[in-house]
Design a protein around this motif. Structure first.
Motif, PDB file in Angstrom:
ATOM      1  N   LEU A  35       0.573  -1.436   0.010  1.00  0.00           N
ATOM      2  CA  LEU A  35      -0.104   0.047  -0.021  1.00  0.00           C
ATOM      3  C   LEU A  35       0.826   1.157   0.002  1.00  0.00           C
ATOM      4  N   PRO A  36       0.314   2.485  -0.605  1.00  0.00           N
ATOM      5  CA  PRO A  36       0.990   3.693  -0.655  1.00  0.00           C
ATOM      6  C   PRO A  36       0.999   4.384   0.762  1.00  0.00           C
ATOM      7  N   ASP A  37       1.440   5.460   0.960  1.00  0.00           N
ATOM      8  CA  ASP A  37       1.225   6.053   2.251  1.00  0.00           C
ATOM      9  C   ASP A  37      -0.357   6.453   2.352  1.00  0.00           C
ATOM     10  N   LEU A  38      -0.904   5.903   3.524  1.00  0.00           N
ATOM     11  CA  LEU A  38      -2.383   6.132   3.953  1.00  0.00           C
ATOM     12  C   LEU A  38      -2.634   7.369   4.646  1.00  0.00           C
ATOM     13  N   SER A  39      -1.807   8.519   4.674  1.00  0.00           N
ATOM     14  CA  SER A  39      -2.343   9.518   5.810  1.00  0.00           C
ATOM     15  C   SER A  39      -3.685  10.078   5.047  1.00  0.00           C
ATOM     16  N   GLY A  40      -4.650  10.080   6.144  1.00  0.00           N
ATOM     17  CA  GLY A  40      -6.072  10.824   5.660  1.00  0.00           C
ATOM     18  C   GLY A  40      -6.831   9.649   4.840  1.00  0.00           C
ATOM     19  N   LYS A  41      -6.377   8.445   4.842  1.00  0.00           N
ATOM     20  CA  LYS A  41      -7.202   7.421   4.167  1.00  0.00           C
ATOM     21  C   LYS A  41      -8.105   6.702   5.054  1.00  0.00           C
ATOM     22  N   VAL A  42      -9.138   5.948   4.512  1.00  0.00           N
ATOM     23  CA  VAL A  42      -9.909   5.204   5.335  1.00  0.00           C
ATOM     24  C   VAL A  42     -10.022   3.889   4.596  1.00  0.00           C
ATOM     25  N   LEU A  43      -9.561   2.770   5.704  1.00  0.00           N
ATOM     26  CA  LEU A  43      -9.437   1.407   5.289  1.00  0.00           C
ATOM     27  C   LEU A  43     -10.610   0.655   5.782  1.00  0.00           C
ATOM     28  N   VAL A  44     -10.949  -0.303   5.204  1.00  0.00           N
ATOM     29  CA  VAL A  44     -12.146  -1.242   5.695  1.00  0.00           C
ATOM     30  C   VAL A  44     -11.335  -2.806   5.487  1.00  0.00           C
ATOM     31  N   ALA A  74      -3.190   5.551   8.305  1.00  0.00           N
ATOM     32  CA  ALA A  74      -4.557   5.657   7.853  1.00  0.00           C
ATOM     33  C   ALA A  74      -5.638   6.397   9.112  1.00  0.00           C
ATOM     34  N   ILE A  75      -6.422   7.116   8.739  1.00  0.00           N
ATOM     35  CA  ILE A  75      -6.882   7.971   9.561  1.00  0.00           C
ATOM     36  C   ILE A  75      -8.116   7.339  10.417  1.00  0.00           C
ATOM     37  N   GLN A  76      -8.783   6.411   9.548  1.00  0.00           N
ATOM     38  CA  GLN A  76      -9.595   5.229  10.107  1.00  0.00           C
ATOM     39  C   GLN A  76      -9.556   4.005   9.646  1.00  0.00           C
ATOM     40  N   ALA A  82     -14.856   3.907   1.201  1.00  0.00           N
ATOM     41  CA  ALA A  82     -13.356   3.325   1.697  1.00  0.00           C
ATOM     42  C   ALA A  82     -12.380   3.825   0.598  1.00  0.00           C
ATOM     43  N   ASP A  83     -11.008   4.089   0.655  1.00  0.00           N
ATOM     44  CA  ASP A  83      -9.810   4.159   0.057  1.00  0.00           C
ATOM     45  C   ASP A  83      -9.221   3.021  -0.007  1.00  0.00           C
ATOM     46  N   VAL A  84      -9.255   2.093   0.945  1.00  0.00           N
ATOM     47  CA  VAL A  84      -8.559   0.931   0.870  1.00  0.00           C
ATOM     48  C   VAL A  84      -9.378  -0.294   1.551  1.00  0.00           C
ATOM     49  N   ILE A  85      -9.663  -1.283   0.849  1.00  0.00           N
ATOM     50  CA  ILE A  85     -10.451  -2.604   1.389  1.00  0.00           C
ATOM     51  C   ILE A  85      -9.511  -3.670   1.403  1.00  0.00           C
ATOM     52  N   ILE A  86      -9.544  -4.342   2.427  1.00  0.00           N
ATOM     53  CA  ILE A  86      -8.805  -5.616   2.485  1.00  0.00           C
ATOM     54  C   ILE A  86      -9.692  -6.935   2.574  1.00  0.00           C
ATOM     55  N   MET A  87      -9.168  -7.927   1.934  1.00  0.00           N
ATOM     56  CA  MET A  87     -10.167  -9.095   1.868  1.00  0.00           C
ATOM     57  C   MET A  87      -9.179 -10.204   2.150  1.00  0.00           C
ATOM     58  N   ASN A  88      -9.025 -10.853   3.378  1.00  0.00           N
ATOM     59  CA  ASN A  88      -8.174 -12.098   3.362  1.00  0.00           C
ATOM     60  C   ASN A  88      -9.008 -13.167   3.425  1.00  0.00           C
ATOM     61  N   ASN A  89      -9.115 -14.094   2.484  1.00  0.00           N
ATOM     62  CA  ASN A  89     -10.134 -15.298   2.555  1.00  0.00           C
ATOM     63  C   ASN A  89     -11.359 -15.212   3.342  1.00  0.00           C
ATOM     64  N   VAL A  90     -11.970 -13.950   2.843  1.00  0.00           N
ATOM     65  CA  VAL A  90     -13.179 -13.753   3.902  1.00  0.00           C
ATOM     66  C   VAL A  90     -14.346 -14.642   3.524  1.00  0.00           C
ATOM     67  N   PHE A  91     -14.750 -14.973   2.503  1.00  0.00           N
ATOM     68  CA  PHE A  91     -15.802 -15.794   2.329  1.00  0.00           C
ATOM     69  C   PHE A  91     -15.525 -17.465   2.054  1.00  0.00           C
ATOM     70  N   GLU A  92     -14.425 -17.611   1.562  1.00  0.00           N
ATOM     71  CA  GLU A  92     -14.065 -18.935   1.043  1.00  0.00           C
ATOM     72  C   GLU A  92     -14.398 -20.093   2.172  1.00  0.00           C
ATOM     73  N   SER A 119      -9.641   3.846  -5.951  1.00  0.00           N
ATOM     74  CA  SER A 119      -9.603   3.076  -4.419  1.00  0.00           C
ATOM     75  C   SER A 119      -8.804   1.842  -4.528  1.00  0.00           C
ATOM     76  N   LEU A 120      -8.223   1.213  -3.452  1.00  0.00           N
ATOM     77  CA  LEU A 120      -7.301   0.060  -3.669  1.00  0.00           C
ATOM     78  C   LEU A 120      -8.096  -1.259  -2.946  1.00  0.00           C
ATOM     79  N   LEU A 121      -7.895  -2.284  -3.534  1.00  0.00           N
ATOM     80  CA  LEU A 121      -8.384  -3.430  -3.038  1.00  0.00           C
ATOM     81  C   LEU A 121      -7.293  -4.544  -2.820  1.00  0.00           C
TER      82      LEU A 121
END
Ligand SMILES: C[S@@+](CC[C@H](N)C(=O)[O-])C[C@H]1O[C@@H](n2cnc3c(N)ncnc32)[C@H](O)[C@@H]1O
Length: 256
Positions: free
Chosen positions: A94-103, A122-124, A168-178, A202-204
């Motif tokens: 990921l790039p610098d997340l200053s001010g970004k919202v991550l889920v 990341a701000i939140q 969201a600016d960044v969304i992380i999905m690690n094996n969520v549903f599988e 936005s980034l996934l």
């Protein structure tokens, strides 16, 4: 030296600096990267302490037998990312997340959130988790380590969180549903994600790749119209004890 003595020594040192140089010194202390190695060491220790706390709270039967081994490598218990994987994501993917919202979709023990708190600006950081027991564990850690100014956990099905995903600016999905949903539920959850994760640029981050997660599922998702994969350098940690295969499961996409 303990905290108080170190604090006194630093103040004494500042008092002895020539007044004309004091402003420059303070400015250097505020902005230098020379302290990074101490800060990173400290955050690693904090994450290891959190892993110990979680291990003490979790009954052993929640871990698969194969995960006992993983745990010794300071993997964050079952189904969660290891500290190396977290560092790779926040320092190299990921790039610098200053001010970004991550889920973090399916935040489970909260490891992605704690990593984001300690390794990013990341701000939140929002975690959304279906399982109430895991939400309680996350709340316990957030309170104990005073993370509540930037981390919030929602006990919910991600398929009710459209506006959170849309903003969201960044969304992380690690094996969520599988491993947690049946095939029909996975199809509808992925379609919900692809309809709501639409903010251009936005980034996934996914584990494994979107192609792998969707293969075998009958969805209407046209990946080439939704995302563009960003190539990653998986060679940033040359050390032998790094699980290269695990790192290679991490993928980054930009939303078109
Ligand atoms: C493999 S764990 C991911 C753990 C964490 N994100 C990490 O990387 O360390 C997946 C989690 O997703 C949760 N989950 C599955 N389906 C979900 C849904 N529809 N909404 C919210 N959480 C979900 C599961 O309960 C499980 O805790």
């Amino acid at each position: 030296m303990d905290f108080r003595s170190a604090q006194r020594a630093i103040l004494q040192l500042l008092g002895s600096v020539a007044p004309a140089d004091r402003t420059a010194l303070l400015q250097w202390m505020r902005t230098t990267r020379d302290f990074d190695e101490f800060i990173h060491d400290n955050t690693d220790i904090m994450l290891k302490n959190i892993a110990d706390d979680l291990r003490n709270c979790l009954p052993l039967e929640t871990m698969l037998s194969s995960e006992h081994l993983a745990l010794q490598k300071v993997r964050f218990l079952s189904h969660s990312l290891s500290i190396v994987e977290l560092k790779f994501i926040y320092h190299h993917v990921l790039p610098d997340l200053s001010g970004k919202v991550l889920v973090d979709v399916g935040s489970r023990l909260g490891t992605v959130l704690y990593g984001g708190y300690l390794y990013s600006s990341a701000i939140q950081l929002y975690g959304v988790e279906l399982n109430g027991d895991f939400c309680q564990l996350q709340e316990m850690v957030i309170k104990k380590y005073q993370f509540s100014d930037r981390i919030k956990v929602l006990h919910a099905d991600i398929c009710t969180q459209g506006s959170l995903l849309q903003n969201a600016d960044v969304i992380i999905m690690n094996n969520v549903f599988e491993y947690f949903l049946n095939e029909a539920q996975q199809v509808s959850a992925w379609e919900y994600i692809s309809h709501n994760v639409r903010k251009k640029g936005s980034l996934l981050v996914t584990v494994p790749s979107l192609e792998d997660s969707l293969s075998g599922l009958q969805t209407n998702i046209e990946l080439s119209l939704w995302v563009e994969e960003v190539p990653l350098n998986y060679e940033v940690y040359p050390q032998k004890d790094i699980d290269r295969e695990a790192l290679e499961q991490i993928h980054l996409y930009k939303i078109l």
